[in-house]
Every structure is written in C-alpha cells, then in structure tokens.
Design a protein around this motif. Structure first.
Motif, short mmCIF file in Angstrom:
data_model
loop_
_atom_site.label_atom_id
_atom_site.label_comp_id
_atom_site.label_asym_id
_atom_site.label_seq_id
_atom_site.Cartn_x
_atom_site.Cartn_y
_atom_site.Cartn_z
N ARG A 21 21.89 -52.80 -38.29
CA ARG A 21 22.25 -51.45 -37.90
C ARG A 21 22.21 -50.51 -39.12
N LEU A 22 22.72 -51.02 -40.23
CA LEU A 22 22.69 -50.22 -41.47
C LEU A 22 21.27 -49.88 -41.87
N VAL A 23 20.41 -50.88 -41.81
CA VAL A 23 19.02 -50.68 -42.23
C VAL A 23 18.35 -49.64 -41.35
N CYS A 24 18.54 -49.80 -40.03
CA CYS A 24 17.89 -48.86 -39.10
C CYS A 24 18.36 -47.43 -39.36
N GLU A 25 19.61 -47.25 -39.66
CA GLU A 25 20.14 -45.90 -39.79
C GLU A 25 19.86 -45.26 -41.15
N HIS A 26 19.76 -46.08 -42.19
CA HIS A 26 19.75 -45.49 -43.54
C HIS A 26 18.51 -45.78 -44.36
N GLN A 27 17.60 -46.61 -43.86
CA GLN A 27 16.51 -47.03 -44.73
C GLN A 27 15.63 -45.85 -45.19
N THR A 28 15.32 -44.95 -44.29
CA THR A 28 14.41 -43.86 -44.67
C THR A 28 15.06 -42.92 -45.68
N LYS A 29 16.30 -42.53 -45.37
CA LYS A 29 16.99 -41.60 -46.28
C LYS A 29 17.21 -42.23 -47.65
N VAL A 38 13.49 -42.43 -58.99
CA VAL A 38 12.68 -43.20 -59.94
C VAL A 38 11.23 -42.72 -59.98
N ASN A 39 10.85 -41.83 -59.04
CA ASN A 39 9.50 -41.28 -59.01
C ASN A 39 8.45 -42.38 -58.86
N ASP A 40 8.76 -43.37 -58.03
CA ASP A 40 7.84 -44.48 -57.81
C ASP A 40 8.12 -45.04 -56.42
N ALA A 41 7.11 -44.92 -55.53
CA ALA A 41 7.34 -45.31 -54.13
C ALA A 41 7.54 -46.82 -53.99
N ASP A 42 6.72 -47.62 -54.68
CA ASP A 42 6.85 -49.08 -54.56
C ASP A 42 8.20 -49.57 -55.09
N LEU A 43 8.55 -49.01 -56.23
CA LEU A 43 9.84 -49.41 -56.81
C LEU A 43 10.99 -48.96 -55.91
N ALA A 44 10.82 -47.80 -55.29
CA ALA A 44 11.87 -47.32 -54.37
C ALA A 44 12.06 -48.30 -53.21
N LEU A 45 10.96 -48.85 -52.70
CA LEU A 45 11.07 -49.83 -51.62
C LEU A 45 11.78 -51.10 -52.11
N ASP A 46 11.43 -51.53 -53.31
CA ASP A 46 12.08 -52.72 -53.86
C ASP A 46 13.58 -52.50 -54.02
N VAL A 47 13.92 -51.35 -54.59
CA VAL A 47 15.34 -51.05 -54.81
C VAL A 47 16.08 -50.97 -53.47
N THR A 48 15.44 -50.35 -52.48
CA THR A 48 16.07 -50.23 -51.16
C THR A 48 16.32 -51.61 -50.56
N GLN A 49 15.34 -52.48 -50.66
CA GLN A 49 15.52 -53.86 -50.16
C GLN A 49 16.68 -54.54 -50.87
N ASP A 50 16.69 -54.39 -52.19
CA ASP A 50 17.76 -55.05 -52.96
C ASP A 50 19.14 -54.54 -52.53
N VAL A 51 19.22 -53.24 -52.29
CA VAL A 51 20.51 -52.66 -51.91
C VAL A 51 20.97 -53.22 -50.57
N PHE A 52 20.07 -53.26 -49.59
CA PHE A 52 20.46 -53.78 -48.28
C PHE A 52 20.77 -55.28 -48.35
N PHE A 53 20.04 -55.98 -49.18
CA PHE A 53 20.31 -57.41 -49.29
C PHE A 53 21.67 -57.66 -49.96
N ALA A 54 21.99 -56.82 -50.95
CA ALA A 54 23.31 -56.92 -51.58
C ALA A 54 24.41 -56.63 -50.55
N ALA A 55 24.14 -55.65 -49.68
CA ALA A 55 25.11 -55.34 -48.62
C ALA A 55 25.27 -56.52 -47.68
N TYR A 56 24.16 -57.16 -47.36
CA TYR A 56 24.23 -58.33 -46.46
C TYR A 56 25.05 -59.45 -47.09
N LYS A 57 24.81 -59.69 -48.39
CA LYS A 57 25.56 -60.76 -49.06
C LYS A 57 27.06 -60.44 -49.08
N MET A 58 27.36 -59.16 -49.27
CA MET A 58 28.77 -58.76 -49.30
C MET A 58 29.41 -58.93 -47.92
#
Lengths: 173, 209
Positions: A21-29, A38-58
C-alpha cells in the motif's frame, strides 16, 4: 495534511500488505523527490527501492509500528545526502549540459533546466529544506522534524537557499 | 551576519512558505526597506514558486512496486529456506545425540575426550606391579611351607576346637608335602673354589642362636 497520515493504524494488514500500500501511494512522489535531489533517474529508483525495503524490514520486525510518509521522506533524504556527499568527496561534478539528463524530454524546458542547475548548486541541507517544503509539501515544522532541527533553522535555510539560487540563475551560463 | 538578521531570514523563509502572520510580514517589510541583503526577497520568493510549479509539470511516472515485491518475496524465500534448513539440522543433531546416549557411545566418547580411563582394569593398571614368573615361584616356594606350618600349629588346632560348630567334624590340617628348604648358602659358592669353604665361612660368621 495528506503526507503525514499514519499507515500503521490498520492492524489487520500484515507487513507485506502495508508495504504494498505504501509503495502504491508514494512511489512516484518519492522517486521524483529523490531524482530532484540527486539529479539521477537510475539512482533515484535505486534509492526509492532501498527506502521501501527498509520500511518493509522495519514493519516485519515490528508489525504494530505506525509508519508515516514522513519516515519515507526522511530515509530518502538521508540516503540522498549520503550519496551527494560521497560524490562530492570523489570530486565528481556534472557538466552543465548534462544537468537535465535525468529528466525526460517532455520535461525539458529552459526554466526547468535552469532550476535544476540552481538546485544542484545548493548544499545538501539547504536542498533538503527547499525540496521538503516546496516540493514534498511539508511545513517548516514538519520538515524540521524530518531533518532533526528547528523550524526556524529550516526557514533560514530556505531563505539562504533562495538567495543562492537567485545568484546562480543571475549568472550568465 | 548579526543574530538579529538571522531572525529576519527566518521571517523571510516563513513568508516564502506562507507560514508568516500579518505582524511578521509587516515587521519584515519594515526591515527589508533598509536592508540591501533582503531587498531582493520578492524575486527570491517567485523562485520558490517556480520550484512548486516544476513539480506539477513532471511527467515521469516510475514504477518500482514490482521490483520491491520481488525483492520482498526473495527475502521471504531465503528466510523460509534458512528456517527449514535450521530445523532440519536441529532435528538431525537431536536424533544423533539421542542415539549416542542410548547406545552408550556418548559416555565412552566423553571419557575419551576427558582422558579418563574406561574400565576398572585401566584404573588399576598404573598401580599394578607386574611380577615375573620367577618371583611368583619364589613366593609360592616360601609361602606354602609357612602356611602348612601355621595350619599344623597348636594355636590353630586350639582355635579350631574352641570355634568349631556343633556337629561339624574336626578339621585336620593336611600333612605338609615333602619340601626341602632352599640351600641359601649355595649362593655363596663360586665356581672353582671348594664348596665347603663358603659354608664354613658362613657358619663362622653366623650369629649364635
């Protein structure tokens, strides 16, 4: 405010359902916020994944823990600041013509590229304050909570960032 | 930069973010009239508006949900594999330990690991004096006549009579077999000499009885 509602109140959902639910609501923003940072689209995707995965682990460790969107932005901001500091330490600089490379063709405009160039010239803390308040839509008090500082400090940084951006945009390219 | 000007920066930020009250706006306006640094505030505030409008114009719609869910499923599979593996190992070790205790292997293994002896013979072995056949023969040769002599002594006969059970036959010690005591002086004999000379010398030096 929409961004600060707490997602941990629905105890019936398990960690996976809540993270979905979190991913669906917040991934784009969140990805757009990190891309501006960071001015880098690929890195932004990586960071976004890491953030959601950290949320999942928590959430997996403590399913009853309430998780707000502010936590996502805070983690994303910390990840982005870490990346920018590493980049600066390595001495990497982005050529002026590549400033807009992270953005799509339909997003290219002189104003947008100039703006990104001005944002790229800011320090990490000023950039975080400007993006959290004007881009993510948080108030200065909320941004202060996310960044671990005071609301006055956030306002001052926004003011200094505006001054620095005007200086950058006023300089001939 | 003075501390008071830091306050005006805070006010400028609050005004730019739309959080300032009317009083704060008027206070900042009075300050900005005479401050060269704050004179460009209106243009700066417009710059902030540009950032807000840039957000509206973005068309990039990234999708990371599939990747994240795959990553989560991978983690779950990894965890379940680890759990099943750990349970399997725990069961195998438990069975092995049980079998070891039931068969007694564990006790011997424990003794071997501690360096302890396994049996009573091993315990007694360090204290056991190994006798040669000659020593055994000597002991038997000297002990048997003494044992027979004791059995035939009047003290034993008296003891038997006094402690004999009613109706029990009187035990009679067996007669001692013909036994010739060893000739101790024969050891003094040296080949080549008169056999009687050694005997004579020994008798001469023997203490009187």
């Amino acid at each position: 405010m929409q961004n600060v509602y707490v997602l941990g109140l629905d105890r019936a959902l398990d960690a996976e359902a809540r993270i979905e639910r979190l991913v669906c609501e917040h991934q784009t923003k969140l990805a757009r916020y990190v891309r501006r940072f960071v001015n880098d689209a690929d890195l932004a995707l990586d960071v976004t994944q890491d953030v959601f995965f950290a949320a999942y682990k928590m959430l997996r460790a403590d399913p009853s823990r309430p998780l707000s969107a502010g936590w996502l932005y805070k983690t994303a901001t910390n990840h982005s600041i870490t990346y920018l500091r590493k980049k600066r330490r390595r001495g990497e600089t982005l050529p002026l013509e590549d400033v807009g490379c992270a953005f799509r063709t339909d997003e290219h405009s002189a104003t947008s590229l100039d703006l990104q160039n001005a944002l790229a010239g800011l320090g990490e803390e000023q950039l975080a304050c400007v993006l959290l308040t004007t881009y993510a839509g948080y108030s200065s008090a909320e941004a202060a909570l996310i960044l671990g500082t005071t609301a006055d400090a956030v306002r001052q940084r926004v003011c200094r960032a505006m001054r620095a951006m005007r200086k950058t945009l006023g300089e001939p390219a | 930069m003075t501390r008071s000007h830091a306050r005006y920066e805070s006010l400028a930020g609050a005004i730019a973010l739309g959080e300032a009250t009317q009083t704060e706006r008027e206070e900042f306006a009075q300050h900005a009239d005479g401050c060269a640094l704050c004179s460009g505030f209106p243009a700066e505030r417009e710059l902030l508006r540009t950032v807000e409008t840039a957000r509206e114009g973005e068309t990039w719609r990234p999708s990371v949900d599939r990747i994240i869910l795959e990553r989560i499923h991978d983690t779950q599979k990894q965890r379940s594999r680890f759990t099943v593996g750990a349970l399997g190992w725990a069961a195998a070790i438990s069975i092995a330990v049980n079998v070891a205790f039931v068969t007694g292997f564990a006790g011997r293994l424990d003794g071997a690991l501690r360096g302890a002896p396994e049996t009573t013979a091993d315990v007694a072995a360090p204290h056991f004096v190994r006798l040669s056949p000659e020593t055994f023969a000597t002991i038997r040769r000297r002990s048997l006549p003494r044992a027979f002599a004791i059995a035939q002594s009047p003290h034993v006969a008296k003891h038997d009579r006094t402690h004999r059970l009613p109706g029990a036959p009187l035990r009679v010690a067996p007669a001692a077999p013909a036994f010739e005591p060893p000739d101790l002086l024969a050891g003094l004999y040296e080949p080549g000499n008169d056999p009687n000379s050694a005997r004579n010398v020994a008798i001469e030096f023997a203490p009187p009885r």
